[in-house]
Design a protein around this motif. Structure first.
Motif, PDB file in Angstrom:
ATOM      1  N   ALA A 295       0.820  -1.208   0.000  1.00 39.11           N
ATOM      2  CA  ALA A 295       0.000   0.000   0.000  1.00 39.11           C
ATOM      3  C   ALA A 295       0.858   1.264   0.000  1.00 39.11           C
ATOM      4  O   ALA A 295       0.433   2.310  -0.485  1.00 39.11           O
ATOM      5  CB  ALA A 295      -0.931   0.001   1.210  1.00 39.11           C
ATOM      6  N   GLN A 296       2.069   1.156   0.516  1.00 44.39           N
ATOM      7  CA  GLN A 296       2.987   2.296   0.454  1.00 44.39           C
ATOM      8  C   GLN A 296       3.464   2.547  -0.979  1.00 44.39           C
ATOM      9  O   GLN A 296       3.720   3.694  -1.360  1.00 44.39           O
ATOM     10  CB  GLN A 296       4.208   2.045   1.346  1.00 44.39           C
ATOM     11  CG  GLN A 296       3.909   1.932   2.826  1.00 44.39           C
ATOM     12  CD  GLN A 296       5.170   1.630   3.618  1.00 44.39           C
ATOM     13  OE1 GLN A 296       6.240   2.187   3.354  1.00 44.39           O
ATOM     14  NE2 GLN A 296       5.067   0.736   4.594  1.00 44.39           N
TER      15      GLN A 296
ATOM     16  N   ASP B 247       1.656   4.654  -9.584  1.00 45.33           N
ATOM     17  CA  ASP B 247       0.428   5.445  -9.521  1.00 45.33           C
ATOM     18  C   ASP B 247      -0.772   4.640 -10.021  1.00 45.33           C
ATOM     19  O   ASP B 247      -0.656   3.874 -10.981  1.00 45.33           O
ATOM     20  CB  ASP B 247       0.602   6.710 -10.370  1.00 45.33           C
ATOM     21  CG  ASP B 247      -0.490   7.725 -10.107  1.00 45.33           C
ATOM     22  OD1 ASP B 247      -0.983   7.777  -8.971  1.00 45.33           O
ATOM     23  OD2 ASP B 247      -0.847   8.465 -11.047  1.00 45.33           O
ATOM     24  N   GLY B 248      -1.893   4.811  -9.345  1.00 41.94           N
ATOM     25  CA  GLY B 248      -3.100   4.099  -9.754  1.00 41.94           C
ATOM     26  C   GLY B 248      -4.092   4.059  -8.620  1.00 41.94           C
ATOM     27  O   GLY B 248      -3.927   4.760  -7.617  1.00 41.94           O
ATOM     28  N   PRO B 249      -5.136   3.258  -8.753  1.00 41.00           N
ATOM     29  CA  PRO B 249      -6.136   3.162  -7.693  1.00 41.00           C
ATOM     30  C   PRO B 249      -5.515   2.673  -6.385  1.00 41.00           C
ATOM     31  O   PRO B 249      -4.522   1.931  -6.385  1.00 41.00           O
ATOM     32  CB  PRO B 249      -7.142   2.148  -8.241  1.00 41.00           C
ATOM     33  CG  PRO B 249      -6.906   2.116  -9.718  1.00 41.00           C
ATOM     34  CD  PRO B 249      -5.455   2.407  -9.905  1.00 41.00           C
ATOM     35  N   ASP B 250      -6.096   3.070  -5.279  1.00 42.82           N
ATOM     36  CA  ASP B 250      -5.617   2.645  -3.966  1.00 42.82           C
ATOM     37  C   ASP B 250      -6.015   1.181  -3.748  1.00 42.82           C
ATOM     38  O   ASP B 250      -7.209   0.862  -3.703  1.00 42.82           O
ATOM     39  CB  ASP B 250      -6.246   3.527  -2.886  1.00 42.82           C
ATOM     40  CG  ASP B 250      -5.698   3.248  -1.501  1.00 42.82           C
ATOM     41  OD1 ASP B 250      -5.199   2.133  -1.274  1.00 42.82           O
ATOM     42  OD2 ASP B 250      -5.780   4.137  -0.640  1.00 42.82           O
ATOM     43  N   PRO B 251      -5.038   0.275  -3.602  1.00 42.77           N
ATOM     44  CA  PRO B 251      -5.395  -1.143  -3.448  1.00 42.77           C
ATOM     45  C   PRO B 251      -6.148  -1.433  -2.156  1.00 42.77           C
ATOM     46  O   PRO B 251      -6.966  -2.360  -2.116  1.00 42.77           O
ATOM     47  CB  PRO B 251      -4.032  -1.856  -3.482  1.00 42.77           C
ATOM     48  CG  PRO B 251      -3.043  -0.809  -3.063  1.00 42.77           C
ATOM     49  CD  PRO B 251      -3.571   0.482  -3.589  1.00 42.77           C
TER      50      PRO B 251
ATOM     51  N   ARG C 243       1.784   7.510  -5.557  1.00 40.47           N
ATOM     52  CA  ARG C 243       2.857   6.689  -5.002  1.00 40.47           C
ATOM     53  C   ARG C 243       3.754   6.179  -6.129  1.00 40.47           C
ATOM     54  O   ARG C 243       3.598   6.566  -7.274  1.00 40.47           O
ATOM     55  CB  ARG C 243       2.254   5.551  -4.170  1.00 40.47           C
ATOM     56  CG  ARG C 243       1.395   6.095  -3.017  1.00 40.47           C
ATOM     57  CD  ARG C 243       0.565   5.052  -2.311  1.00 40.47           C
ATOM     58  NE  ARG C 243      -0.476   5.708  -1.519  1.00 40.47           N
ATOM     59  CZ  ARG C 243      -1.560   5.121  -1.066  1.00 40.47           C
ATOM     60  NH1 ARG C 243      -1.765   3.823  -1.322  1.00 40.47           N
ATOM     61  NH2 ARG C 243      -2.458   5.796  -0.369  1.00 40.47           N
ATOM     62  N   LEU C 244       4.696   5.332  -5.793  1.00 35.72           N
ATOM     63  CA  LEU C 244       5.677   4.890  -6.780  1.00 35.72           C
ATOM     64  C   LEU C 244       4.984   4.323  -8.019  1.00 35.72           C
ATOM     65  O   LEU C 244       5.369   4.631  -9.149  1.00 35.72           O
ATOM     66  CB  LEU C 244       6.603   3.837  -6.165  1.00 35.72           C
ATOM     67  CG  LEU C 244       7.695   3.283  -7.081  1.00 35.72           C
ATOM     68  CD1 LEU C 244       8.643   4.392  -7.533  1.00 35.72           C
ATOM     69  CD2 LEU C 244       8.468   2.177  -6.368  1.00 35.72           C
TER      70      LEU C 244
END
Length: 321
Positions: A104-105, A114-118, A111-112
């Motif tokens: 999730a980090q 990029d895309g939807p939040d898992p 974030r490193l």
């Protein structure tokens, strides 16, 4: 309708409800690598016995707030639920005091990768579709903040919980620490996201006798988790009783729920320690000890019914999409 391990139940059928409990508190990596530490058949039988005892005291519904990070194991829980006459609700979320899980980090918006939040996707799926292929849907969301305060990792999980709540309407339950004000900080964050705080239960605030703090949290609309009865290492039992009595006298019965935050088995608390030092830290003690002691101190039957039944029905049913 509210999802349980064995189907759905109407809010009016929830009955007396323990709003912050655990069947098991585990470390998933220990269970995977050292299965002898968690003998499944023995533990299932043990849980059935304890939960039958919970039911026998007069409890109808048990909210299990074990999520990922505390070894949630839905297939095992489902086996147990099928053997007891108790509605058991499960949660989704991630339990951490400090860092979010590494995946999730690294993955998500900004974030490193990029895309939807898992995490958000996982939580929404647990609520809307079901947890993996179990057919069991989560009823509530859970996040935590403790001695380290509102760390970046804690906020990562809270963001996903907030996003999932806004999409599904599932109520939010928290783990907080009254020693560093995380309950108020949790309210601040959720309010900043436009979340109605009446759908948020701030957990473990029964660890304090600070009436002013409790009123500040409750006056913003959240429900107070007076949910660690018997955990003497955090606050003696008698002081917990006294605090609930005082809050009822001030008119806050409609913003409190009673529970123990105990478990049938925990990898964090040795059985022998619990037997000798924490004898009332047991979900069976709410109806057998806590409720009689509150009644003896002048809390009314109507106030007990509100804290044990009415508040749960309102919180668990409100806002679902």
């Amino acid at each position: 309708m509210i999802p349980t391990l064995t189907g759905t139940v109407a809010a009016a059928e929830l009955g007396r409800t323990l709003m912050h409990e655990h069947v098991f508190v585990l470390n998933a990596e220990l269970v995977l690598n050292y299965p002898e530490l968690f003998p499944v058949e023995e533990m299932v039988a043990r849980a059935v016995t304890v939960l039958e005892g919970v039911k026998a005291t007069g409890i109808d519904t048990f909210v299990d707030l074990s999520v990922m990070g505390t070894g949630r194991n839905v297939p095992v829980l489902k086996r147990i639920a099928e053997q007891v006459d108790l509605s058991i609700l499960v949660a989704t979320g991630w339990y951490t005091y400090h860092e979010a899980p590494v995946f999730a980090q690294l993955n998500g918006p900004g974030r490193l990768f990029d895309g939807p939040d898992p995490l958000t996707e996982m939580f929404v799926r647990d609520i809307r579709v079901g947890i993996s292929d179990t057919g069991v849907r989560a009823a509530v969301l859970k996040c935590s903040a403790d001695r380290y305060g509102m760390t970046e990792g804690v906020r990562t999980v809270m963001q996903a919980v907030a996003d999932a709540h806004l999409e599904t309407g599932a109520p939010i339950f928290t783990h907080s620490d009254t020693g560093n004000g995380t309950g108020l900080a949790q309210q601040d964050y959720f309010e900043s996201r436009g979340i109605d705080l009446s759908g948020v239960v701030i957990g473990h605030v029964g660890d304090t006798t600070d009436i002013d703090l409790l009123r500040r949290i409750a006056d913003r609309g959240s429900v107070l988790g007076m949910d660690r009865f018997g955990l003497e290492s955090r606050l003696p039992y008698a002081q917990r009783i006294d605090t609930v009595v005082r809050m009822c006298a001030l008119g806050y019965a409609d913003r409190m729920v009673l529970s123990t935050d105990s478990s049938v088995f925990s990898m964090n608390f040795p059985d022998e320690h619990r037997r000798t030092d924490l004898p009332l830290w047991d979900a069976r003690a709410i109806m057998s000890s806590v409720v009689p002691d509150l009644l003896a101190r002048g809390v009314s039957e109507a106030e007990i019914e509100t804290m044990m039944t009415g508040n749960a029905a309102r919180i668990l049913a409100a806002g679902r999409k």
